[in-house]
Design a protein around this motif. Sequence first.
Motif, PDB file in Angstrom:
ATOM      1  N   VAL A   1       0.876  -1.177   0.000  1.00  0.00           N
ATOM      2  CA  VAL A   1       0.000   0.000   0.000  1.00  0.00           C
ATOM      3  C   VAL A   1       0.907   1.218   0.000  1.00  0.00           C
ATOM      4  CG1 VAL A   1      -1.656   1.354   1.346  1.00  0.00           C
ATOM      5  CG2 VAL A   1      -1.936  -1.129   1.144  1.00  0.00           C
ATOM      6  N   ALA A   2       0.739   2.072  -1.013  1.00  0.00           N
ATOM      7  CA  ALA A   2       1.647   3.205  -1.213  1.00  0.00           C
ATOM      8  C   ALA A   2       0.921   4.508  -0.871  1.00  0.00           C
ATOM      9  CB  ALA A   2       2.124   3.236  -2.666  1.00  0.00           C
ATOM     10  N   ALA A   3       1.507   5.284   0.053  1.00  0.00           N
ATOM     11  CA  ALA A   3       0.842   6.490   0.538  1.00  0.00           C
ATOM     12  C   ALA A   3       1.604   7.754   0.184  1.00  0.00           C
ATOM     13  CB  ALA A   3       0.690   6.399   2.054  1.00  0.00           C
ATOM     14  N   GLY A   4       0.861   8.851   0.129  1.00  0.00           N
ATOM     15  CA  GLY A   4       1.414  10.175  -0.178  1.00  0.00           C
ATOM     16  C   GLY A   4       0.238  11.018  -0.650  1.00  0.00           C
ATOM     17  N   ARG A   5       0.452  12.322  -0.788  1.00  0.00           N
ATOM     18  CA  ARG A   5      -0.693  13.148  -1.218  1.00  0.00           C
ATOM     19  C   ARG A   5      -0.869  13.153  -2.724  1.00  0.00           C
ATOM     20  NH1 ARG A   5       1.580  18.191   1.972  1.00  0.00           N
ATOM     21  NH2 ARG A   5       3.365  17.152   1.034  1.00  0.00           N
ATOM     22  N   ARG A   6       0.209  12.969  -3.478  1.00  0.00           N
ATOM     23  CA  ARG A   6       0.125  13.134  -4.943  1.00  0.00           C
ATOM     24  C   ARG A   6      -0.406  11.874  -5.632  1.00  0.00           C
ATOM     25  NH1 ARG A   6       6.072  15.151  -5.728  1.00  0.00           N
ATOM     26  NH2 ARG A   6       6.165  14.562  -3.525  1.00  0.00           N
ATOM     27  N   GLU A   7      -1.675  11.971  -6.030  1.00  0.00           N
ATOM     28  CA  GLU A   7      -2.356  10.795  -6.597  1.00  0.00           C
ATOM     29  C   GLU A   7      -1.685  10.296  -7.866  1.00  0.00           C
ATOM     30  OE1 GLU A   7      -6.606  10.865  -7.020  1.00  0.00           O
ATOM     31  OE2 GLU A   7      -6.795  12.144  -5.246  1.00  0.00           O
ATOM     32  N   GLU A   8      -1.319  11.226  -8.752  1.00  0.00           N
ATOM     33  CA  GLU A   8      -0.782  10.795 -10.051  1.00  0.00           C
ATOM     34  C   GLU A   8       0.571  10.103  -9.870  1.00  0.00           C
ATOM     35  OE1 GLU A   8      -1.825  10.000 -12.932  1.00  0.00           O
ATOM     36  OE2 GLU A   8       0.226   9.649 -13.653  1.00  0.00           O
TER      37      GLU A   8
ATOM     38  N   LEU B   1      -0.739  -0.789  -4.362  1.00  0.00           N
ATOM     39  CA  LEU B   1      -2.080  -0.215  -4.254  1.00  0.00           C
ATOM     40  C   LEU B   1      -1.938   1.227  -3.768  1.00  0.00           C
ATOM     41  CD1 LEU B   1      -5.223  -0.696  -4.135  1.00  0.00           C
ATOM     42  CD2 LEU B   1      -4.880  -1.170  -1.701  1.00  0.00           C
ATOM     43  N   PRO B   2      -2.248   2.218  -4.637  1.00  0.00           N
ATOM     44  CA  PRO B   2      -2.122   3.607  -4.191  1.00  0.00           C
ATOM     45  C   PRO B   2      -3.196   3.946  -3.156  1.00  0.00           C
ATOM     46  CG  PRO B   2      -2.296   3.454  -6.601  1.00  0.00           C
ATOM     47  CD  PRO B   2      -2.662   2.117  -6.051  1.00  0.00           C
ATOM     48  N   HIS B   3      -2.806   4.674  -2.142  1.00  0.00           N
ATOM     49  CA  HIS B   3      -3.786   5.137  -1.150  1.00  0.00           C
ATOM     50  C   HIS B   3      -3.436   6.580  -0.784  1.00  0.00           C
ATOM     51  CE1 HIS B   3      -7.012   4.095   1.729  1.00  0.00           C
ATOM     52  NE2 HIS B   3      -6.509   5.142   2.358  1.00  0.00           N
ATOM     53  N   PRO B   4      -3.865   7.518  -1.665  1.00  0.00           N
ATOM     54  CA  PRO B   4      -3.477   8.911  -1.443  1.00  0.00           C
ATOM     55  C   PRO B   4      -4.114   9.502  -0.194  1.00  0.00           C
ATOM     56  CG  PRO B   4      -4.712   8.648  -3.520  1.00  0.00           C
ATOM     57  CD  PRO B   4      -4.667   7.317  -2.867  1.00  0.00           C
ATOM     58  N   GLY B   5      -3.377  10.385   0.463  1.00  0.00           N
ATOM     59  CA  GLY B   5      -3.922  11.064   1.638  1.00  0.00           C
ATOM     60  C   GLY B   5      -2.854  11.889   2.325  1.00  0.00           C
ATOM     61  N   ASP B   6      -3.303  12.725   3.252  1.00  0.00           N
ATOM     62  CA  ASP B   6      -2.405  13.576   4.015  1.00  0.00           C
ATOM     63  C   ASP B   6      -2.086  12.912   5.350  1.00  0.00           C
ATOM     64  OD1 ASP B   6      -1.246  15.625   5.626  1.00  0.00           O
ATOM     65  OD2 ASP B   6      -2.192  17.135   4.345  1.00  0.00           O
ATOM     66  N   MET B   7      -0.815  12.791   5.648  1.00  0.00           N
ATOM     67  CA  MET B   7      -0.441  12.068   6.876  1.00  0.00           C
ATOM     68  C   MET B   7      -0.759  12.838   8.152  1.00  0.00           C
ATOM     69  SD  MET B   7       3.640  12.268   7.132  1.00  0.00           S
ATOM     70  CE  MET B   7       4.564  13.698   6.672  1.00  0.00           C
ATOM     71  N   ASN B   8      -1.051  14.129   8.005  1.00  0.00           N
ATOM     72  CA  ASN B   8      -1.309  14.918   9.215  1.00  0.00           C
ATOM     73  C   ASN B   8      -2.739  14.739   9.700  1.00  0.00           C
ATOM     74  OD1 ASN B   8       1.302  15.914   9.307  1.00  0.00           O
ATOM     75  ND2 ASN B   8       0.806  17.531   7.855  1.00  0.00           N
TER      76      ASN B   8
END
Length: 252
Positions: free
Chosen positions: A32-39, A56-63
């Motif tokens: 599962v890959a996280a970060g804010r930048r969807e593209e 599996l992308p899972h975009p989001g803000d960690m804060n």
Amino acid sequence: MTDKRIAVVTGASSGIGRAVARRFAEDGLRVVAAGRREEALASLAREAAELPGAVLPHPGDMNGEGYAGELLDAAGREWGAPSVFVLSAGRGLPGTVLGSDAGQWQGLIESNVTSVLHQLRACGSLFRSHAEQDGGRQVRDIVVIGSTVGRQISAANPVYGATKFAVHSLVEALRQELCAHNIRVTLVEPGFVRSGFQEAAGYDMEWFAKVAEENGPLLTPEDVAETVRFVVGQPAHVHLDDIRIRPTRQKG
Ligand SMILES: NC(=O)c1ccc[n+]([C@@H]2O[C@H](COP(=O)([O-])OP(=O)(O)OC[C@H]3O[C@@H](n4cnc5c(N)ncnc54)[C@H](OP(=O)(O)O)[C@@H]3O)[C@@H](O)[C@H]2O)c1
């Protein structure tokens, strides 16, 4: 690495986190890959489609307090219980105690310390509860990207460095709290790495070019990823718990 472990990697849209996620996918892990930048995450997932593992992308803000829990849940829904959590998301801040932008201090502490603390608690408690169920037969890994400036005081970069000092102490404390459950909590402390980090933090790129000239060749994100892969690939009874990795020519 021979098994098909399930991993969560934060900061996977760029730099070290991206390289770790890709290296894991090359080894057959499901990530599962996280970060804010969807593209950026989507492009990593497209690359991984050609590899033995999956992303599996899972975009989001960690804060946000719930961030790590969401990532762990996403892994569980898609593939099953994760056993690796890599915390690479983070940011820098240029300037000294007197010279840095005080308006950014709170945001830096939120991203680099408070958010990391929430992530450590979320993955640490899930891994501990799974270990209690299987008697710790399966090894589990939490890997945190710290920094050399979290070990050596840097007058040039003390505010960012202070957040990494805090992270380093949390990692060792959590290692002690969880080691009896066969959970390895590992600190990796890179020196200068050429990544998106310098630009995202707003470092003076002329200064950075000089740093690269004096200390280079600098590390690549792939150099650090190879270290992370080595750590999680060790037999269950072996824990490389604190690793500093610097460009050979970096003095401090
Ligand atoms: N580069 C170096 O010289 C160096 C040296 C020592 C340690 N480190 C540490 O290594 C780690 C990775 O840095 P890097 O060099 O790979 O830098 P990078 O290329 O800028 O990557 C940073 C990652 O963190 C993510 N991130 C930042 N803020 C976020 C937020 N609010 N929510 C979710 N994700 C967020 C970014 O994703 P989005 O922007 O898509 O959200 C990006 O994927 C950091 O903890 C850094 O402190 C770097």
